[in-house]
Design an enzyme around this catalytic site. Structure first.
Site, PDB file in Angstrom:
ATOM      1  N   GLU A  60       0.816  -1.214   0.000  1.00 58.63           N
ATOM      2  CA  GLU A  60       0.000   0.000   0.000  1.00 58.63           C
ATOM      3  C   GLU A  60       0.851   1.266   0.000  1.00 58.63           C
ATOM      4  O   GLU A  60       0.480   2.269  -0.620  1.00 58.63           O
ATOM      5  CB  GLU A  60      -0.947  -0.014   1.198  1.00 58.63           C
ATOM      6  CG  GLU A  60      -2.111  -0.984   1.067  1.00 58.63           C
ATOM      7  CD  GLU A  60      -1.753  -2.414   1.391  1.00 58.63           C
ATOM      8  OE1 GLU A  60      -2.597  -3.298   1.188  1.00 58.63           O
ATOM      9  OE2 GLU A  60      -0.603  -2.642   1.853  1.00 58.63           O
ATOM     10  N   HIS A 129      -9.850  -5.381   9.818  1.00 60.93           N
ATOM     11  CA  HIS A 129     -10.487  -5.261   8.502  1.00 60.93           C
ATOM     12  C   HIS A 129     -11.860  -4.590   8.597  1.00 60.93           C
ATOM     13  O   HIS A 129     -12.670  -4.713   7.675  1.00 60.93           O
ATOM     14  CB  HIS A 129     -10.654  -6.634   7.846  1.00 60.93           C
ATOM     15  CG  HIS A 129      -9.372  -7.310   7.478  1.00 60.93           C
ATOM     16  ND1 HIS A 129      -8.565  -7.901   8.417  1.00 60.93           N
ATOM     17  CD2 HIS A 129      -8.753  -7.476   6.284  1.00 60.93           C
ATOM     18  CE1 HIS A 129      -7.494  -8.419   7.811  1.00 60.93           C
ATOM     19  NE2 HIS A 129      -7.590  -8.181   6.519  1.00 60.93           N
TER      20      HIS A 129
END
Length: 324
Positions: A60, A129
């Site tokens: 990322e 998450h």
């Protein structure tokens, strides 16, 4: 009118923006052949080819820095971060580079990039998450933050985000991807920073965004049977946010409730409450109330996650408290 799912509204906006502007391109983990973890970009690889729909390695930080560089060089990248929790790895690129470039270069350049990312619970994905971290980015001068609640707004706000000259964090609640709604064939972009009244009422102003809008609407139906009418404002944009719309509603109802799925402490609701206590103090007939998640990580177990997330019952209890 066409009935589309939330994910399909985003897909349509991406497709139309790519058709009208050859500098727009998408990249992220598994977004090309697979269509992303929630199928949002499905079919775009076949339309636009591998040069404009690119899968990336699992990094990322690298993706975010590449997006900043591409935007500074004249392209318009739309980056997908698979879960908002992983935005933690993009912080240097977004906070120290993208958000600061226009200021540091004296307004001579900008960073026209969008970062799409899903937040929220409801699928038992656990504490790494399921987080709602939008307030982190709303705190940073130079970043814009958007969080739609329905397919039409997802479509219209994303088109504005892609066309915006500055970096935009576009937040999508996972629980909404399958939601259906009508989008006009000639639907237009929706300006950033403008809230929408989704239900009118005279007793309490309820300010919310994202998936919480629908919980608020269901709570309003229940409260209406008791003779309590709440006015619901969908913020849509969190930075900038439409404080004048909130103040105008507060002027009518004189009571304010703010609800969001993110943790209550130091959240979006805290900023709105502080601001309304300042500019709207004379309109308040009761203390401002917030409904939000407790100060703990998101649980795995479905039963615990349901208790963790603000529900219609929590909103109903808060409204009754305000009206007591």
């Amino acid at each position: 009118m066409a009935e589309l799912r939330f994910a399909q509204g985003i897909n349509r906006a991406l497709s139309e923006c790519m058709q009208e502007d050859p500098t727009v391109f998408l990249f992220g983990e598994d977004i090309a052949q697979v269509g992303g973890p929630f199928g949002v970009t499905r079919g775009l690889l076949e339309k636009f080819g591998p040069d404009r729909i690119r899968d990336t390695p699992i990094s990322e930080a690298t993706m975010a820095n590449a997006a900043v560089g591409a935007a500074l060089s004249g392209l318009k990248p739309v980056l997908e971060i698979m879960f908002m929790d992983f935005m933690t790895l993009t912080m240097d690129a977004l906070v120290n580079q993208a958000a600061k470039a226009r200021f540091m270069f004296g307004g001579q350049t900008s960073v026209p990039m969008v970062v799409r990312t899903p937040h929220g619970g409801g699928i038992s994905a656990g504490p790494q998450h399921s987080q709602c971290l939008e307030v982190w980015f709303a705190h940073i001068p130079g970043l814009k933050v958007v969080c739609p609640s329905n397919p039409a707004d997802a479509y219209g706000l994303l088109k504005s985000a892609i066309r915006d000259p500055d970096p935009v964090v576009f937040v999508e609640n996972k629980a909404l991807y399958a939601m259906k709604g009508e989008i006009a064939d000639d639907a237009q972009a929706i300006p950033l920073g403008k809230a929408k009244i989704v239900r009118t009422g005279k007793d309490v102003t309820l300010v919310t965004y994202g998936a919480c809008v629908h919980k608020a609407m269901r709570a309003a139906d229940t409260l209406a049977q008791e003779g309590i009418e709440i006015e619901i404002l969908d913020l849509r944009s969190l930075q900038p946010w439409d404080e004048q719309a909130v103040l105008a509603s507060l002027t009518l109802t004189h009571k304010l409730l703010i609800a969001h799925e993110a943790v209550e402490a130091f959240g979006v609701g805290a900023e709105i409450a502080a601001r309304m206590a300042d500019i709207g103090f004379d309109e308040l007939d009761a203390p401002i109330v917030r409904v939000a998640a407790p100060f703990v990580p998101v649980p795995f177990a479905p039963a615990l996650e349901a208790q963790y997330q603000p529900q219609e019952a929590d909103i109903i209890a808060a409204v009754r408290k305000l009206c007591a």
